[in-house]
Design a protein around this motif. Structure first.
Motif, PDB file in Angstrom:
ATOM      1  N   MET A   1       1.395  -1.162   0.514  1.00 27.43           N
ATOM      2  CA  MET A   1      -0.059  -0.136   0.199  1.00 27.43           C
ATOM      3  C   MET A   1       1.328   1.670  -0.201  1.00 27.43           C
ATOM      4  SD  MET A   1      -3.290   0.761   2.721  1.00 27.43           S
ATOM      5  CE  MET A   1      -4.322   2.031   2.294  1.00 27.43           C
ATOM      6  N   PRO A   2       0.544   2.493  -0.704  1.00 30.48           N
ATOM      7  CA  PRO A   2       1.557   3.901  -0.589  1.00 30.48           C
ATOM      8  C   PRO A   2       1.402   3.951   0.406  1.00 30.48           C
ATOM      9  CG  PRO A   2      -0.721   3.619  -2.485  1.00 30.48           C
ATOM     10  CD  PRO A   2      -0.680   1.839  -1.987  1.00 30.48           C
ATOM     11  N   THR A   3       2.314   4.741   0.406  1.00 34.66           N
ATOM     12  CA  THR A   3       2.724   5.493   1.775  1.00 34.66           C
ATOM     13  C   THR A   3       1.819   7.001   1.282  1.00 34.66           C
ATOM     14  OG1 THR A   3       4.601   7.331   1.123  1.00 34.66           O
ATOM     15  CG2 THR A   3       4.984   4.734   2.807  1.00 34.66           C
ATOM     16  N   LEU A   4       1.501   7.697   2.189  1.00 38.59           N
ATOM     17  CA  LEU A   4       0.676   9.815   1.324  1.00 38.59           C
ATOM     18  C   LEU A   4       2.046   9.634   0.795  1.00 38.59           C
ATOM     19  CD1 LEU A   4      -1.328  10.836   2.052  1.00 38.59           C
ATOM     20  CD2 LEU A   4      -0.661  11.787   4.523  1.00 38.59           C
ATOM     21  N   GLU A   5       3.167   9.990   0.671  1.00 45.34           N
ATOM     22  CA  GLU A   5       4.557  10.834   0.330  1.00 45.34           C
ATOM     23  C   GLU A   5       3.865  10.398  -0.909  1.00 45.34           C
ATOM     24  OE1 GLU A   5       4.819   9.515   3.338  1.00 45.34           O
ATOM     25  OE2 GLU A   5       4.262  11.219   4.521  1.00 45.34           O
ATOM     26  N   GLU A   6       4.325   9.283  -1.146  1.00 45.47           N
ATOM     27  CA  GLU A   6       3.944   8.553  -2.597  1.00 45.47           C
ATOM     28  C   GLU A   6       2.268   9.011  -3.044  1.00 45.47           C
ATOM     29  OE1 GLU A   6       6.596   4.420  -1.955  1.00 45.47           O
ATOM     30  OE2 GLU A   6       4.433   4.418  -1.503  1.00 45.47           O
ATOM     31  N   ILE A   7       1.878   8.316  -2.463  1.00 48.93           N
ATOM     32  CA  ILE A   7       0.333   9.223  -3.583  1.00 48.93           C
ATOM     33  C   ILE A   7       0.354  10.461  -3.456  1.00 48.93           C
ATOM     34  CG2 ILE A   7      -2.016  10.032  -2.977  1.00 48.93           C
ATOM     35  CD1 ILE A   7      -2.034   7.292  -0.430  1.00 48.93           C
ATOM     36  N   LEU A   8       1.118  12.191  -3.011  1.00 47.03           N
ATOM     37  CA  LEU A   8       0.942  12.881  -2.704  1.00 47.03           C
ATOM     38  C   LEU A   8       1.895  13.538  -4.226  1.00 47.03           C
ATOM     39  CD1 LEU A   8       1.186  14.048   0.644  1.00 47.03           C
ATOM     40  CD2 LEU A   8      -0.888  15.005  -1.079  1.00 47.03           C
ATOM     41  N   ALA A   9       2.861  12.099  -4.589  1.00 45.71           N
ATOM     42  CA  ALA A   9       3.484  12.688  -5.727  1.00 45.71           C
ATOM     43  C   ALA A   9       2.929  12.461  -7.337  1.00 45.71           C
ATOM     44  CB  ALA A   9       5.208  11.594  -4.657  1.00 45.71           C
ATOM     45  N   ARG A  10       2.240  11.692  -6.966  1.00 47.92           N
ATOM     46  CA  ARG A  10       1.175  11.503  -8.231  1.00 47.92           C
ATOM     47  C   ARG A  10       0.439  12.832  -9.026  1.00 47.92           C
ATOM     48  NH1 ARG A  10      -1.502   5.884  -6.406  1.00 47.92           N
ATOM     49  NH2 ARG A  10       0.233   5.039  -6.452  1.00 47.92           N
ATOM     50  N   SER A  11       0.045  12.645 -10.259  1.00 48.53           N
ATOM     51  CA  SER A  11      -0.719  14.027 -10.773  1.00 48.53           C
ATOM     52  C   SER A  11      -1.157  14.600  -9.923  1.00 48.53           C
ATOM     53  CB  SER A  11      -0.226  14.063 -12.066  1.00 48.53           C
ATOM     54  OG  SER A  11      -1.354  12.860 -12.960  1.00 48.53           O
ATOM     55  N   ILE A  12      -2.114  15.951  -9.840  1.00 51.07           N
ATOM     56  CA  ILE A  12      -3.256  16.117 -10.237  1.00 51.07           C
ATOM     57  C   ILE A  12      -3.934  15.927 -10.738  1.00 51.07           C
ATOM     58  CG2 ILE A  12      -4.442  18.576  -9.492  1.00 51.07           C
ATOM     59  CD1 ILE A  12      -2.919  17.655  -7.313  1.00 51.07           C
ATOM     60  N   PRO A  13      -3.910  15.539 -12.316  1.00 51.99           N
ATOM     61  CA  PRO A  13      -5.247  14.630 -12.515  1.00 51.99           C
ATOM     62  C   PRO A  13      -5.208  13.421 -12.280  1.00 51.99           C
ATOM     63  CG  PRO A  13      -3.783  16.486 -14.254  1.00 51.99           C
ATOM     64  CD  PRO A  13      -3.402  15.838 -12.650  1.00 51.99           C
ATOM     65  N   GLU A  14      -3.876  12.853 -11.867  1.00 54.97           N
ATOM     66  CA  GLU A  14      -3.931  11.312 -11.460  1.00 54.97           C
ATOM     67  C   GLU A  14      -4.958  10.995 -10.686  1.00 54.97           C
ATOM     68  OE1 GLU A  14      -1.686   7.272 -10.759  1.00 54.97           O
ATOM     69  OE2 GLU A  14      -0.332   9.153 -11.098  1.00 54.97           O
ATOM     70  N   LEU A  15      -4.452  12.239  -9.393  1.00 55.79           N
ATOM     71  CA  LEU A  15      -5.555  12.012  -8.097  1.00 55.79           C
ATOM     72  C   LEU A  15      -7.012  12.256  -8.399  1.00 55.79           C
ATOM     73  CD1 LEU A  15      -2.997  13.597  -5.866  1.00 55.79           C
ATOM     74  CD2 LEU A  15      -3.327  11.074  -5.963  1.00 55.79           C
ATOM     75  N   LYS A  16      -6.954  13.122  -9.354  1.00 54.24           N
ATOM     76  CA  LYS A  16      -8.651  13.960  -9.081  1.00 54.24           C
ATOM     77  C   LYS A  16      -9.471  12.611  -9.845  1.00 54.24           C
ATOM     78  CE  LYS A  16     -11.962  17.076 -12.290  1.00 54.24           C
ATOM     79  NZ  LYS A  16     -11.250  17.889 -13.047  1.00 54.24           N
ATOM     80  N   ASP A  17      -9.328  11.690 -10.790  1.00 52.52           N
ATOM     81  CA  ASP A  17      -9.918  10.378 -11.381  1.00 52.52           C
ATOM     82  C   ASP A  17     -10.179   9.410 -10.422  1.00 52.52           C
ATOM     83  OD1 ASP A  17     -10.169   8.507 -13.773  1.00 52.52           O
ATOM     84  OD2 ASP A  17      -8.522   7.882 -13.155  1.00 52.52           O
ATOM     85  N   ARG A  18      -8.962   9.385  -9.835  1.00 46.58           N
ATOM     86  CA  ARG A  18      -8.253   8.654  -9.018  1.00 46.58           C
ATOM     87  C   ARG A  18      -9.561   8.589  -7.601  1.00 46.58           C
ATOM     88  NH1 ARG A  18      -6.213   3.616  -7.404  1.00 46.58           N
ATOM     89  NH2 ARG A  18      -6.423   3.164  -4.883  1.00 46.58           N
ATOM     90  N   PRO A  25     -11.702   5.117  -1.566  1.00 44.58           N
ATOM     91  CA  PRO A  25     -11.683   5.523  -0.636  1.00 44.58           C
ATOM     92  C   PRO A  25     -10.333   6.496  -0.558  1.00 44.58           C
ATOM     93  CG  PRO A  25     -11.415   3.130  -0.723  1.00 44.58           C
ATOM     94  CD  PRO A  25     -11.743   4.084  -2.507  1.00 44.58           C
ATOM     95  N   VAL A  26     -11.166   7.827   0.456  1.00 41.52           N
ATOM     96  CA  VAL A  26      -9.181   8.945   0.355  1.00 41.52           C
ATOM     97  C   VAL A  26      -8.709   8.639   1.768  1.00 41.52           C
ATOM     98  CG1 VAL A  26      -8.908  11.212   0.894  1.00 41.52           C
ATOM     99  CG2 VAL A  26     -11.247  10.338  -0.165  1.00 41.52           C
ATOM    100  N   PRO A  27      -7.075   8.115   1.695  1.00 41.69           N
ATOM    101  CA  PRO A  27      -6.101   7.972   2.449  1.00 41.69           C
ATOM    102  C   PRO A  27      -6.407   9.097   3.700  1.00 41.69           C
ATOM    103  CG  PRO A  27      -5.800   7.716   0.327  1.00 41.69           C
ATOM    104  CD  PRO A  27      -6.969   8.226  -0.018  1.00 41.69           C
ATOM    105  N   LYS A  28      -5.994   8.800   5.279  1.00 39.97           N
ATOM    106  CA  LYS A  28      -6.129   9.274   5.869  1.00 39.97           C
ATOM    107  C   LYS A  28      -5.478  11.146   5.311  1.00 39.97           C
ATOM    108  CE  LYS A  28      -6.110   9.209  10.911  1.00 39.97           C
ATOM    109  NZ  LYS A  28      -6.307   8.965  12.302  1.00 39.97           N
ATOM    110  N   GLY A  29      -5.368  12.304   5.895  1.00 42.25           N
ATOM    111  CA  GLY A  29      -4.606  12.451   6.013  1.00 42.25           C
ATOM    112  C   GLY A  29      -4.285  13.001   4.241  1.00 42.25           C
ATOM    113  N   LEU A  30      -5.010  12.652   3.132  1.00 46.02           N
ATOM    114  CA  LEU A  30      -4.739  13.656   2.468  1.00 46.02           C
ATOM    115  C   LEU A  30      -5.266  14.557   1.724  1.00 46.02           C
ATOM    116  CD1 LEU A  30      -3.623  12.597  -0.863  1.00 46.02           C
ATOM    117  CD2 LEU A  30      -5.689  11.746  -0.676  1.00 46.02           C
ATOM    118  N   VAL A  31      -6.606  14.952   1.890  1.00 46.59           N
ATOM    119  CA  VAL A  31      -6.989  16.204   2.039  1.00 46.59           C
ATOM    120  C   VAL A  31      -6.370  17.331   2.934  1.00 46.59           C
ATOM    121  CG1 VAL A  31      -8.855  17.852   2.192  1.00 46.59           C
ATOM    122  CG2 VAL A  31      -9.203  15.258   1.936  1.00 46.59           C
TER     123      VAL A  31
END
Length: 284
Positions: A1-18, A25-31
């Motif tokens: 499971m990716p860490t919060l830092e790894e998730i934030l390293a992804r592009s905004i369009p990729e995060l929006k799509d997901r 489900p939105v990981p804790k602390g992401l917002v």
């Protein structure tokens, strides 16, 4: 499971799509991390996710309210609660179809609503298939055009409802019906005015009735070309009335309905519906 830092390293369009488009489900602390991010797009994405949460809470509350009649009956000890509704009271052609559905306890299906409130046919079809997969049992009942012309549309609708209930593989111990009561039915029942907008069970039945009838009218379209039944489904639209006037009536047109009789050159017949029956027939 990716860490919060790894998730934030992804592009905004990729995060929006997901997390917005696919609603994962939105990981804790992401917002909170997005709100503290220097990127403008990250702030916008955080707003979109919070808006998604707000809509989900509102939808969850709506679906809970849609179960209030069922919850009351479950608390009284009833377990097999059927919702019953009909489709096709107002059309000039085709049968009237009723649906009967017994949902599992506390069933919540996103977008579940009265079929008349769901304007997208694709969405209605998707909901109907999901309901059929999830429910305990479902059935449909039909009253044919000849029965409509013999009994009148109001009583034909009640006949279709009774047939839908009798067609259930497991019989209910209580029935919730949209706006009326089913005659010659020994099961306890309650008629709820505008029940298709107030009860999950009735709403589910309305979707099954509507999609079943629509499919029948699409079949009739190929049998009776020129009337465009696949589009208006037999309802008295301007196009349908024009076709009826120009082409005449088909065997599936209801000869007890004034516009059909007019097209056939038949004398009007006295309306034998009571006032409350007229209102029911005009609204479905």
């Amino acid at each position: 499971m990716p860490t919060l830092e790894e998730i934030l390293a992804r592009s905004i369009p990729e995060l929006k799509d997901r997390y917005v488009e696919r609603e994962r489900p939105v990981p804790k602390g992401l917002v909170e991390s997005l709100e503290n991010d220097a990127r403008q797009g990250a702030h916008h994405l955080a707003k979109l996710i919070r808006e998604r949460w707000r809509k989900n809470r509102a939808e969850g509350q709506r679906l809970h309210n849609l179960l209030r009649f069922e919850i009351d009956l479950w608390e009284q000890g009833f377990n097999m609660i059927a919702g019953v509704d009909e489709a096709g009271m107002a059309p000039l052609a085709g049968p009237v179809i009723a649906g009967a559905v017994i949902l599992p306890k506390n069933y919540k299906l996103k977008r579940l609503n009265d079929s008349k409130q769901i304007l997208d046919e694709t969405v209605r079809g998707e909901l109907a298939e999901q309901i059929k997969r999830d429910c305990i049992v479902w059935a449909v009942g039909c009253a044919e055009v000849e029965e409509i012309d013999t009994l009148n549309i109001y009583h034909a609708g009640l006949l279709a409802m009774r047939r839908a209930v009798e067609g259930l593989a497991s019989q209910p111990d209580f029935i919730l019906v949209d706006a009326r009561r089913i005659p010659h039915c020994p099961t306890p029942q309650r008629g709820i005015i505008k029940g298709d907008t107030l009860s999950a069970s009735i709403a589910a039945a309305s979707i099954i009735a509507k999609t079943t009838r629509d499919a029948i009218m699409i079949e009739f379209d190929s049998m009776h070309p020129g009337y465009n039944f696949k589009t208006h489904k037999g309802y008295p639209t301007p196009e349908h009335c024009r076709c009826l006037k120009e082409l005449g009536a088909t065997p599936i047109h209801r000869r007890s309905f004034a516009r059909v009789r007019q097209a056939l050159g038949l004398d009007p017949i006295q309306d034998n519906l009571f006032p409350e029956e007229q209102a029911d027939a005009a609204g479905a």
